[in-house]
Design a protein around this motif. Structure first.
Motif, PDB file in Angstrom:
ATOM      1  N   GLY A 152       0.982  -0.947  -0.068  1.00 22.99           N
ATOM      2  CA  GLY A 152      -0.242   0.068  -0.214  1.00 22.99           C
ATOM      3  C   GLY A 152       0.859   1.019  -0.159  1.00 22.99           C
ATOM      4  N   MET A 153       2.120   1.637   0.638  1.00 26.14           N
ATOM      5  CA  MET A 153       2.750   2.443   0.665  1.00 26.14           C
ATOM      6  C   MET A 153       3.418   2.614  -0.608  1.00 26.14           C
ATOM      7  N   VAL A 154       3.809   1.618  -0.925  1.00 25.02           N
ATOM      8  CA  VAL A 154       4.818   1.410  -2.193  1.00 25.02           C
ATOM      9  C   VAL A 154       3.810   2.010  -3.388  1.00 25.02           C
ATOM     10  N   LEU A 155       2.474   1.779  -3.531  1.00 24.06           N
ATOM     11  CA  LEU A 155       1.641   2.151  -4.190  1.00 24.06           C
ATOM     12  C   LEU A 155       1.996   3.774  -3.942  1.00 24.06           C
ATOM     13  N   ALA A 156       1.072   4.120  -2.758  1.00 22.83           N
ATOM     14  CA  ALA A 156       0.774   5.755  -2.418  1.00 22.83           C
ATOM     15  C   ALA A 156       1.724   6.003  -3.145  1.00 22.83           C
ATOM     16  N   HIS A 157       3.806   5.576  -2.882  1.00 21.29           N
ATOM     17  CA  HIS A 157       4.843   6.923  -3.398  1.00 21.29           C
ATOM     18  C   HIS A 157       4.779   6.820  -5.140  1.00 21.29           C
ATOM     19  N   LEU A 158       4.429   5.896  -5.926  1.00 18.79           N
ATOM     20  CA  LEU A 158       3.672   5.483  -7.213  1.00 18.79           C
ATOM     21  C   LEU A 158       3.147   6.933  -7.490  1.00 18.79           C
ATOM     22  N   VAL A 159       1.897   6.320  -6.556  1.00 18.48           N
ATOM     23  CA  VAL A 159       0.918   7.887  -6.636  1.00 18.48           C
ATOM     24  C   VAL A 159       1.327   9.172  -6.420  1.00 18.48           C
ATOM     25  N   ARG A 160       2.090   9.154  -6.044  1.00 24.77           N
ATOM     26  CA  ARG A 160       2.471  10.443  -5.631  1.00 24.77           C
ATOM     27  C   ARG A 160       4.219  10.873  -6.679  1.00 24.77           C
ATOM     28  N   GLN A 161       4.448   9.636  -6.957  1.00 21.06           N
ATOM     29  CA  GLN A 161       5.327  10.265  -8.106  1.00 21.06           C
ATOM     30  C   GLN A 161       4.619  11.117  -9.812  1.00 21.06           C
ATOM     31  N   ARG A 162       3.352  10.134  -9.599  1.00 21.33           N
ATOM     32  CA  ARG A 162       2.897  10.007 -10.800  1.00 21.33           C
ATOM     33  C   ARG A 162       1.971  11.331 -11.531  1.00 21.33           C
ATOM     34  N   LEU A 163       1.729  11.826 -10.026  1.00 24.18           N
ATOM     35  CA  LEU A 163       1.355  12.797  -9.867  1.00 24.18           C
ATOM     36  C   LEU A 163       2.114  14.466  -9.365  1.00 24.18           C
ATOM     37  N   ALA A 164       2.882  14.546  -9.492  1.00 20.02           N
ATOM     38  CA  ALA A 164       3.826  15.149  -9.194  1.00 20.02           C
ATOM     39  C   ALA A 164       3.755  16.697  -9.849  1.00 20.02           C
ATOM     40  N   GLY A 165       3.010  16.020 -11.098  1.00 25.37           N
ATOM     41  CA  GLY A 165       2.889  17.847 -11.536  1.00 25.37           C
ATOM     42  C   GLY A 165       2.312  18.175 -11.620  1.00 25.37           C
ATOM     43  N   ARG A 166       0.657  16.878 -10.380  1.00 23.44           N
ATOM     44  CA  ARG A 166      -0.957  18.809 -10.093  1.00 23.44           C
ATOM     45  C   ARG A 166      -0.811  19.050  -8.723  1.00 23.44           C
ATOM     46  N   ALA A 167      -1.447  19.680  -8.707  1.00 19.63           N
ATOM     47  CA  ALA A 167      -1.418  20.726  -7.544  1.00 19.63           C
ATOM     48  C   ALA A 167      -1.419  20.317  -5.959  1.00 19.63           C
ATOM     49  N   ALA A 168      -0.882  20.399  -4.854  1.00 23.47           N
ATOM     50  CA  ALA A 168      -1.224  20.000  -3.790  1.00 23.47           C
ATOM     51  C   ALA A 168      -1.787  18.962  -3.213  1.00 23.47           C
ATOM     52  N   PRO A 169      -3.291  19.405  -3.411  1.00 29.89           N
ATOM     53  CA  PRO A 169      -4.756  18.619  -2.874  1.00 29.89           C
ATOM     54  C   PRO A 169      -4.918  17.761  -3.644  1.00 29.89           C
ATOM     55  N   VAL A 170      -4.423  17.985  -5.002  1.00 31.28           N
ATOM     56  CA  VAL A 170      -4.909  16.571  -5.634  1.00 31.28           C
ATOM     57  C   VAL A 170      -4.067  15.501  -5.555  1.00 31.28           C
ATOM     58  N   GLN A 225      -2.016  15.532  -2.482  1.00 36.47           N
ATOM     59  CA  GLN A 225      -1.829  14.890  -1.330  1.00 36.47           C
ATOM     60  C   GLN A 225      -3.889  13.842  -1.003  1.00 36.47           C
ATOM     61  N   LEU A 226      -4.760  14.470  -0.872  1.00 31.74           N
ATOM     62  CA  LEU A 226      -5.821  13.421  -1.520  1.00 31.74           C
ATOM     63  C   LEU A 226      -5.443  12.701  -2.253  1.00 31.74           C
ATOM     64  N   ALA A 227      -5.040  11.840  -3.199  1.00 28.76           N
ATOM     65  CA  ALA A 227      -4.889  10.684  -3.509  1.00 28.76           C
ATOM     66  C   ALA A 227      -4.400  10.080  -2.678  1.00 28.76           C
ATOM     67  N   VAL A 228      -2.817  10.262  -2.497  1.00 30.12           N
ATOM     68  CA  VAL A 228      -2.304  10.077  -1.217  1.00 30.12           C
ATOM     69  C   VAL A 228      -3.061   8.776  -0.437  1.00 30.12           C
ATOM     70  N   THR A 229      -3.743   9.695   0.376  1.00 30.65           N
ATOM     71  CA  THR A 229      -4.104   9.801   1.673  1.00 30.65           C
ATOM     72  C   THR A 229      -5.475   8.578   1.081  1.00 30.65           C
ATOM     73  N   GLY A 230      -6.013   8.602  -0.152  1.00 34.59           N
ATOM     74  CA  GLY A 230      -6.585   7.981  -0.393  1.00 34.59           C
ATOM     75  C   GLY A 230      -6.312   6.358  -0.949  1.00 34.59           C
ATOM     76  N   VAL A 231      -5.147   6.025  -1.261  1.00 36.62           N
ATOM     77  CA  VAL A 231      -4.178   4.802  -1.261  1.00 36.62           C
ATOM     78  C   VAL A 231      -4.051   4.436  -0.043  1.00 36.62           C
ATOM     79  N   VAL A 232      -3.997   4.977   1.235  1.00 34.10           N
ATOM     80  CA  VAL A 232      -3.571   4.561   2.724  1.00 34.10           C
ATOM     81  C   VAL A 232      -4.301   3.712   3.299  1.00 34.10           C
ATOM     82  N   VAL A 233      -6.178   4.808   3.051  1.00 35.78           N
ATOM     83  CA  VAL A 233      -7.050   4.432   2.899  1.00 35.78           C
ATOM     84  C   VAL A 233      -7.309   3.101   2.814  1.00 35.78           C
ATOM     85  N   ALA A 234      -7.496   3.178   1.697  1.00 33.20           N
ATOM     86  CA  ALA A 234      -7.964   2.186   0.588  1.00 33.20           C
ATOM     87  C   ALA A 234      -6.941   0.534   0.845  1.00 33.20           C
TER      88      ALA A 234
END
Lengths: 261, 71
Positions: free
Chosen positions: A160-178, A180-189
């Motif tokens: 789950g945390m590896v996936l969260a890291h990959l998601v954060r990397q993938r969304l590196a160019g996006r706004a911080a709220p997007v 951070q919410l995506a990473v939080t979503g992965v953790v909750v999932a």
């Protein structure tokens, strides 16, 4: 994987991991000795009373191998072993994550972020699904089943945390709220997935207050371990960075050096 | 900011082999750590036969505190 820079210093990081892990393990062991042992003693006394009233006599057999004071010592030794092992994982994960960037870049925030991720992956998320059980809880007949479930929970936590890291990397160019919410979503999932695993099959026969105290102390011990590990690893990284900066400054002509004490 | 990456890496000839060796050492450390964790958290006296219940009972409190399954 030959990087574009000088070879990544894996071994110094490993040394830092062992040092930080040993310190974290010792701190956690002493924390446990001070705060958790009184609760475990209470649990063991209750277990003895229960089995004296005729349950199964497993507790007595176990009690005779070591005195409680030896088991106190065992707690500290176990904590140090766990700290050293986690320190090795920490150092290698750190090296793998940051092998493409300069060695001394932002050592403190990176260490703390990795410690936070480790706490989520290996402590908090699995701990919420399979909370710690005090002595006296735990059926010998189900132990291998529970071990499998626990290992599965640890693996899911890490994935789950590896996936969260990959998601954060993938969304590196996006706004911080997007991001951070995506990473939080992965953790909750991830936590959600953990609850798809079968529950702990054991009956819990200890008083609720004792159980609560013990579980809080267990999570607190995990938190102490990761916090100390991250802080010591980060501090050692800062020190290494400061030392590496020195020789670069030394050969420079003297006049500028004297002004900044 | 690594302005002088060369200062810490004097033996240039070792560049090609040192990283591989270092990663191998790291991998070995991982394996040793896993064995240590297995001994501490998973042994029930029947897996690592020579230790009997001793290892299990010595690490008993740690197992409970860290949330490892125990009995």
């Amino acid at each position: 994987m030959s990087g574009n820079t000088s070879p990544y210093p894996v071994l110094p990081l490993l040394g830092r991991g062992l040092l930080a892990g040993g310190a974290a393990g010792l701190t956690t062991g002493l924390f446990g000795l001070l705060f958790a042992e009184p609760v475990m003693d209470r649990a063991i006394r209750l277990e003895e009373e229960r089995s004296a009233g005729g349950g199964h006599d497993h507790a007595h057999e176990a009690e005779e191998l070591f005195s409680r004071s030896t088991q106190y010592f065992g707690l500290v030794v176990t904590s140090v072993v766990v700290g050293l092992a986690v320190g090795v994982f920490f150092a290698v994960a750190y090296a793998l994550l940051h092998r493409r960037s300069p060695v001394h870049e932002r050592p403190w925030p990176r260490a703390m972020a990795l410690a936070g991720a480790g706490f989520l992956a290996l402590s908090l998320l699995p701990g919420l699904r399979y909370p710690a059980a005090p002595p006296g809880v735990g059926d010998g007949d189900t132990v291998s089943e529970r071990q499998n479930l626990w290992l599965a929970a640890l693996v899911i936590g890490v994935l789950g945390m590896v996936l969260a890291h990959l998601v954060r990397q993938r969304l590196a160019g996006r706004a911080a709220p997007v991001r951070q919410l995506a990473v939080t979503g992965v953790v909750v999932a991830t936590l959600g997935v953990l609850f798809l695993l079968p529950g702990n099959p054991d009956e819990v026969l200890v008083p609720a207050t004792l159980l609560w105290d013990f579980r809080v102390l267990s999570l607190a011990s995990h938190a102490v371990l990761w916090a100390t590990l991250g802080a010591v690893f980060g501090a050692l990284g800062l020190r290494a960075a400061a030392r590496a900066a020195e020789p670069a400054a030394a050969p420079a002509p003297a006049p500028a050096a004297t002004s900044a004490g | 900011m690594s302005l002088h990456p060369g200062t810490g890496t004097a033996p240039v000839a070792a560049d090609a082999t040192a990283p591989v060796r270092d990663w191998l050492i790291a991998a070995t450390a991982i394996v040793v750590s896993l064995i240590a964790l297995y001994a501490v958290f998973m042994d029930n006296g029947n897996v690592i036969a020579a230790t009997g219940e001793y290892l299990h009972e010595f690490s008993h409190d740690g197992r409970h505190l860290f949330g490892a399954p125990c009995h």
